[in-house]
Structure formats: C-alpha cells, structure tokens
Enzyme design. Structure first.
Site, PDB file in Angstrom:
ATOM      1  N   TYR A  65      31.979  38.918  46.117  1.00  0.00           N
ATOM      2  CA  TYR A  65      33.358  39.294  45.836  1.00  0.00           C
ATOM      3  C   TYR A  65      34.345  38.362  46.541  1.00  0.00           C
ATOM      4  CZ  TYR A  65      31.069  43.663  44.407  1.00  0.00           C
ATOM      5  OH  TYR A  65      30.244  44.600  43.812  1.00  0.00           O
ATOM      6  N   SER A 214      31.701  51.390  38.627  1.00  0.00           N
ATOM      7  CA  SER A 214      32.540  51.437  37.415  1.00  0.00           C
ATOM      8  C   SER A 214      32.476  52.800  36.728  1.00  0.00           C
ATOM      9  CB  SER A 214      32.133  50.324  36.440  1.00  0.00           C
ATOM     10  OG  SER A 214      32.390  49.061  36.985  1.00  0.00           O
ATOM     11  N   PHE A 220      39.209  51.692  31.837  1.00  0.00           N
ATOM     12  CA  PHE A 220      39.449  52.260  30.511  1.00  0.00           C
ATOM     13  C   PHE A 220      39.736  53.760  30.584  1.00  0.00           C
ATOM     14  CE2 PHE A 220      37.644  54.190  26.590  1.00  0.00           C
ATOM     15  CZ  PHE A 220      38.484  53.611  25.655  1.00  0.00           C
TER      16      PHE A 220
END
Length: 346
Positions: A65, A214, A220
């Site tokens: 990351y 996620s 979303f």
C-alpha cells in the site's frame, strides 16, 4: 421491519488467533493506495486517530500500500499512542506482494519475506507485527516454503500470528499444516461470494478467522457510489468489469433495490451490507476502509444494530454471485489469485 439499536451481535468480540477484536476493524489501503488521490497526511492521520478513539483495535496495512507509505503512516500514528492503549491494538501487515520499480510484484520467496518483514517493522516503528499475512500466493513457490519462512518470524518474536490473503481452502489447509493460521483474508460482500465456495467452511472447521476485505464492494454499497467516468486513470476500479459501461448500469439497478430494503429496515445501505457480512458466521470480521470520519462512524454503528433477518435475506437475494454483472477483477488479475471462483468470476 426496523434495525434494533444496542442489540447488535457485533459487540461480542470475535477471535483472531490469540486476539479478541470487535467485529469491525479498519482497512487502511485507501489512505495511501489504489483509489484516486490519497488524502493529505494530516487528514489520514486524523482518520486513524479518530478510529482508535472510537474503539477500533484491528488496523490492516500491507507493504504494497503506497509502496511502504501506508506502513509509515501507521507508524507515525501508533508512535504517539500511549503504551497502555497500544497493547489493545492488533496491527496486521502483509508480505509477499510489494512495489518494485513502480510496479506490483508477487514474490513469496523466503528471503524476500524476511526482508519485507524487517522493512515493515522499521516503517511501522514497532518490534512486533501482531498479525502477518502472505498477501498473495506465489505460484512459483510452494506455500509451505513461504509459511515456513514466516513461521521463523514468529519464532524470532517479530510476528505474533500468521495469516493468508486471497487463498483457497486447499491452500489454507496446506499452510495450516506447517504453522497455525490465525486468519484468512478474502474479499467478501453481497456481490463477492467466493468464500462460500469453500473457505467459509474451512475456516470454521480449522478455527481460523475469515477477515472480509471490501465488504462495501469498493464503495459501491455506500451513500456515494463511484462514478466510473470520473475516476482518475490510476484508480483500480477502472480495470474492474463490474464498474465498466457494460455492467455498471445494471448493477446500479440492483443497488436501488437494496436502498429500498435498507430504508425499510431503518438503516443505511452501508450498514445493511456490513450487517449482512457479519451475520454470515461468528468467525467473520469485516475491515471496511474509508477516508471519511462520518462514514467511519456510520460503519461502526453497525456494532450496535441488528437489522431484521428478513432484510438481510432480502438483500442477499437481490445482490449475489448470480445477479451481479461482471467479474470482480479482469482476467489477468483473476489468473494471479489462488481462490475459489463464484458465479461471474466473483
């Protein structure tokens, strides 16, 4: 049909190896990596300090990351945490996938894992990483060799517990035979059901936590779903079929149905989605990421909510591996991953 406050099962601690943690931790990737432009260091540090103040104890980072920047960020924040509070924090890192020359490289060779661990310890400003995952399975290296090297890190006191990320049930069993695996981290959400093809059952059987990354489907399933046309060129969602022009409109239609279910249940869409993940099994822990303090608090409020079972069931019928449009990754990325496939490669 309304979510009940102060009755949520999430307040019962969940076990990851030797650690007890709340059912929701914090995925730190998007503070330094993968999604549009990272926040300023000041904003990222504020988000992390707020998370700790709000009771988050599981922080998830990786060498990949920001190519080390995320570990440095956590190191700065944790260096200012009083020792009596630091003992409550479960710091999770990952090796086996790093940035080399500006590109992502999967490398599970023992010598690479040892070097990555030492680099991570320096950036994190700590002597010990609590939970250390093999970020990806390197198909060129038997998992037994990679886990054997990581077991040496445990013996040396550099790591307390081991995990795997994006691994299948078969690989989990092979790794677990070499050294106890505390956690398996796989993508798990209403629209990514891979763990239901084997790893959910295998982790339950072996006493391994399933850590869901996620769980809000790459943003979303939040109050502000991404606009694919407005994403920066380097945002990873530009390469994900579920966000492309062929599939996204149909997925948005499913999202609208979920919004109605959440509204009737008296919670937000994100809370419904997180509650669904946590209800899959008592050994599941979710690590949503966010850059927003408001969204952080919205996510953590799920610990004190109990959406009706019928709302969770309805959400699962609307969005699942057979109704989602598009695969979760493109074919090149899917080919790298050692995990069960489900429905639309999801």
């Amino acid at each position: 049909m309304t979510a009940t406050p102060t009755a949520g099962p999430g307040r019962t601690p969940r076990r990851i190896g030797p650690f007890d943690v709340p059912a929701i931790g914090l995925g730190c990737m998007n503070l330094s990596h993968a999604y549009d432009t990272p926040p300023t260091p000041e904003a990222a540090e504020h988000l992390l300090r707020t998370a700790l103040d709000e009771g988050v104890t599981l922080l998830d980072t990786a060498a990949l990351y920001g190519f080390g920047a995320n570990e440095e960020l956590l190191g700065r924040v944790l260096a200012r945490v009083p020792a009596r509070h630091r003992d409550r924090i479960v710091l999770a890192g990952k090796c086996g996938m790093t940035g080399v020359g500006g590109r992502r490289v999967i490398d599970g060779r023992p010598e690479t894992l040892r070097r990555t661990a030492d680099e991570a310890l320096a950036r994190l400003r700590t002597d010990t990483i609590d939970l250390y995952y093999l970020h990806r399975i390197d198909r060129r290296v038997p998992v037994e060799e990679s886990i054997g090297a990581m077991a040496e890190l445990v013996a040396a006191g550099k790591v307390r517990a081991l995990g795997l990320s994006e691994a299948s049930a078969a690989t989990l069993r092979r790794a677990h035979a070499v050294h106890p695996i505390a956690a398996l981290q796989n993508e798990y959400s209403l629209w990514s059901r891979n763990p239901e093809q084997g790893t959910l059952g295998a982790t339950r059987e072996l006493g391994v936590a399933l850590v869901a990354f996620s769980p809000l489907a790459r943003g979303f399933l939040t109050s502000a779903p991404p606009d694919p046309d407005g994403l920066p060129a380097r945002d990873i969602r530009r390469t994900m079929p579920r966000f492309d022009a062929r599939n996204y409109p149909a997925n948005l239609a499913l999202r609208r149905a979920l919004e109605r279910i959440a509204r009737d249940a008296g919670c937000t869409l994100a809370q419904l989605a997180l509650a669904w993940v946590l209800a899959r099994a008592p050994h599941v822990v979710a690590i949503p990421g966010t850059r927003s303090v408001a969204h952080l608090r919205e996510n953590l409020a799920v610990l004190d909510l109990a959406p009706p079972g019928e709302a969770l069931d309805a959400a699962g019928r609307v969005l699942n591996s057979t109704t989602v449009h598009g695969a979760r990754y493109n074919e090149d990325t899917l080919a790298e991953i050692d995990t069960e496939r489900c429905g639309a490669a999801g």
